[in-house]
Design a protein around this motif. Structure first.
Motif, short mmCIF file in Angstrom:
data_model
loop_
_atom_site.label_atom_id
_atom_site.label_comp_id
_atom_site.label_asym_id
_atom_site.label_seq_id
_atom_site.Cartn_x
_atom_site.Cartn_y
_atom_site.Cartn_z
N ARG A 83 0.87 -1.17 0.00
CA ARG A 83 0.00 0.00 0.00
C ARG A 83 0.91 1.22 0.00
O ARG A 83 1.64 1.47 0.96
N LEU A 84 0.89 1.95 -1.10
CA LEU A 84 1.85 3.03 -1.27
C LEU A 84 1.40 4.35 -0.66
O LEU A 84 2.16 5.32 -0.65
N ASP A 85 0.19 4.40 -0.17
CA ASP A 85 -0.34 5.65 0.40
C ASP A 85 -0.29 5.65 1.93
O ASP A 85 -1.06 6.35 2.57
N ARG A 86 0.66 4.90 2.49
CA ARG A 86 0.72 4.74 3.95
C ARG A 86 1.86 5.52 4.59
O ARG A 86 2.17 5.30 5.75
N GLY A 87 2.53 6.39 3.85
CA GLY A 87 3.58 7.21 4.44
C GLY A 87 4.73 6.39 4.97
O GLY A 87 5.32 5.57 4.27
N ALA A 88 5.07 6.61 6.25
CA ALA A 88 6.20 5.92 6.85
C ALA A 88 6.00 4.41 6.87
O ALA A 88 6.96 3.65 6.73
N ALA A 89 4.76 3.97 7.00
CA ALA A 89 4.49 2.52 6.99
C ALA A 89 4.81 1.91 5.64
O ALA A 89 5.29 0.77 5.56
N ALA A 90 4.58 2.66 4.57
CA ALA A 90 4.93 2.18 3.23
C ALA A 90 6.44 2.02 3.10
O ALA A 90 6.94 1.02 2.57
N ALA A 91 7.17 3.01 3.60
CA ALA A 91 8.64 2.94 3.54
C ALA A 91 9.15 1.75 4.34
O ALA A 91 10.08 1.04 3.90
N GLU A 92 8.57 1.51 5.50
CA GLU A 92 8.97 0.37 6.33
C GLU A 92 8.69 -0.95 5.62
O GLU A 92 9.50 -1.88 5.64
N LEU A 93 7.52 -1.05 4.98
CA LEU A 93 7.17 -2.27 4.26
C LEU A 93 8.15 -2.53 3.12
O LEU A 93 8.63 -3.66 2.93
N LEU A 94 8.47 -1.51 2.34
CA LEU A 94 9.41 -1.69 1.23
C LEU A 94 10.76 -2.16 1.73
O LEU A 94 11.42 -2.99 1.08
N GLU A 95 11.17 -1.66 2.88
CA GLU A 95 12.45 -2.09 3.45
C GLU A 95 12.39 -3.58 3.82
O GLU A 95 13.34 -4.33 3.55
N ARG A 96 11.29 -4.02 4.39
CA ARG A 96 11.14 -5.44 4.74
C ARG A 96 11.09 -6.30 3.49
O ARG A 96 11.68 -7.38 3.44
N ALA A 121 -1.00 12.90 -3.54
CA ALA A 121 0.34 13.20 -3.04
C ALA A 121 0.91 12.04 -2.23
O ALA A 121 2.10 11.72 -2.34
N GLU A 122 0.06 11.39 -1.42
CA GLU A 122 0.53 10.28 -0.60
C GLU A 122 0.99 9.11 -1.46
O GLU A 122 2.03 8.50 -1.21
N PHE A 123 0.22 8.81 -2.49
CA PHE A 123 0.56 7.69 -3.36
C PHE A 123 1.82 7.99 -4.16
O PHE A 123 2.70 7.13 -4.30
N VAL A 124 1.91 9.20 -4.68
CA VAL A 124 3.09 9.59 -5.46
C VAL A 124 4.35 9.49 -4.60
O VAL A 124 5.40 9.03 -5.07
N ALA A 125 4.25 9.88 -3.34
CA ALA A 125 5.41 9.79 -2.45
C ALA A 125 5.85 8.33 -2.29
O ALA A 125 7.05 8.02 -2.32
N GLY A 126 4.88 7.43 -2.13
CA GLY A 126 5.21 6.01 -2.04
C GLY A 126 5.79 5.48 -3.33
O GLY A 126 6.73 4.67 -3.32
#
Length: 286
Positions: A83-96, A121-126
């Motif tokens: 889910r790319l619109d989750r902000g910091a949670a998206a970044a954490e998931l991609l790292e995992r 904006a949230e999705f684009v950031a992800g």
């Protein structure tokens, strides 16, 4: 002939949690079942696994499960759920997800999301985080959402995006086929105008509920060729989704393969590119 199935699903509702499986979909479709659906006349066959929409908290577990059966299922790469619109949670998931070497891209299933989400904006950031990793994005949308993905491609021009299932146009059935709509053609060409975009020749049997003919699909395949040219097309089976209408249809995967193979030969499209080199290059597989 060598084949990369660029769009393969695998699932096991007794091992992972899904909320959408029901009817003939509610069963195990994994390495043993896939073995019974090998393609005819193929010297080498490998596949890209595309996330099968487990519940969100199981996205990493799904990747780990596929890793366990990857050799038996001949899976060479994984497009993971995210889910790319989750902000910091998206970044954490991609790292995992990056801890798993087979992961080459992600898919945030957009077909059921609100209009405009992919351009938010949230999705684009992800999406920028995905591009920063050199990963790809699979866009599974319905026809009216293609323009949202075009906006995403404009916002993150370095992101490689592939449109799953030609954007799910309305194709009708074998008895009552539909022609490509003007709106779908317009939006398909608009998306194809972005240089890093590709399209999968996949999923159309599912849009016809399993009742289709090769002649019915030809105008849609022709439209994809016209929009993207021969070098940005890739074949995918969408197994087992496209093998299930009112019930599971054995041999449906091979039937779709033969239909696209015969179409490509009639149009002078390189089978080596369509079925092998293009998907490998897009997903960065060597």
């Amino acid at each position: 002939m060598r084949v990369v199935d660029s769009h393969l699903h695998l699932w096991d509702p007794w091992d992972l949690e899904y909320e959408w499986l029901e009817g003939p979909m509610l069963g195990r479709f994994a390495e043993e079942e896939l073995f019974e659906e090998q393609l005819p006349g193929v010297s080498e066959e490998v596949a890209i696994f595309v996330q099968a929409e487990t519940v969100e908290h199981a996205f990493v577990d799904e990747v780990a499960w596929v890793d366990e059966i990857a050799d038996a299922a001949r899976v060479v790469a994984i497009v993971a759920g995210a889910r790319l619109d989750r902000g910091a949670a998206a970044a954490e998931l991609l790292e995992r997800l990056s801890e798993h070497e087979r992961v080459v891209g992600v898919r945030h299933l957009l077909q059921g999301e609100r209009a405009g989400l992919a351009a938010s904006a949230e999705f684009v950031a992800g999406a920028r985080l995905v591009a920063d990793r050199g990963w790809t994005f699979d866009a599974c949308v319905r026809a009216h959402q293609i323009s949202d993905v075009t906006a995403l491609a404009a916002a993150v021009p370095e992101l490689r995006i592939v449109l799953d299932h030609l954007g799910k146009p309305a194709v009708g059935t074998a008895e009552r086929p539909l022609r490509p709509s003007a709106e779908w053609l317009r939006d398909l060409h608009g998306f194809a105008a972005r240089p890093l975009t590709h399209v999968k020749l996949s999923g159309l049997p599912a849009e016809a509920a399993g009742e289709w003919s090769p002649e019915q699909m030809t105008p849609f395949l022709d439209a994809a060729l016209d929009a993207f040219g021969p070098d940005r097309l890739m074949w995918g089976s969408d197994w087992p989704v496209s093998s299930i209408g009112v019930g599971y249809q054995a041999g449906a995967r091979a039937r779709w393969f033969r239909a696209v193979r015969d179409w490509s030969a009639s149009r002078g499209v390189s089978a080596e590119a369509l079925f092998w080199s293009t998907p490998l290059a897009f997903y960065g597989i060597r």
